[in-house]
Design a protein around this motif. Structure first.
Motif: not given
Length: 130
Positions: A58-59, A81-82, A87-88, A109-111
């Motif tokens: 998980p991110l 950030l790579y 994902g988010t 993707r920024p969430e």
């Protein structure tokens, strides 16, 4: 009093505050491991930080570690950030970094949508389709 003793006391009085500025108080940490592993060093000369997420997990772990590491870099100008899996990622509040000018996200993707200060530019790769 011996002159060398005076010199040692004077030097320790000057050096001690400088060394204390390098080390910061330990916070709660990122919570990634079972036991506490802390790095409490400030790096005021570092201006670029690159974080690569090579895990297929998980991110959220990336977000927590980033939130814990950012206070150590007060002069940060560029954050990269790579993500290898896509994902988010939840960006931490970046208002405590006055020198920050650019945030680069690769395959992430920024969430939720980040609330960046107006002087910070957000770049994403690959560019989102419109």
């Amino acid at each position: 009093m011996d002159p060398s003793a005076v010199g040692i006391r004077l030097a320790s009085g000057v050096v001690a505050p400088l060394v204390k500025k390098l080390f910061v108080k330990e916070g709660p940490g990122a919570g990634l491991l079972d036991g506490p592993v802390r790095i409490s060093l400030r790096l005021p000369q570092a201006t670029q930080l690159s974080v690569i997420n090579t895990a297929h997990g998980p991110l959220a772990d990336l977000s927590r570690s980033l939130r814990a590491a950012l206070p150590a870099f007060p002069a940060l100008r560029r954050l990269q950030l790579y993500g290898l899996t896509g994902g988010t990622v939840a960006l931490p509040p970046l208002t405590g970094l006055p020198e920050l000018r650019e945030v680069f996200l690769s395959y992430l993707r920024p969430e939720p949508a980040p609330e960046l200060p107006p002087h910070v530019e957000l770049t994403r790769f690959p560019r989102p389709r419109t």
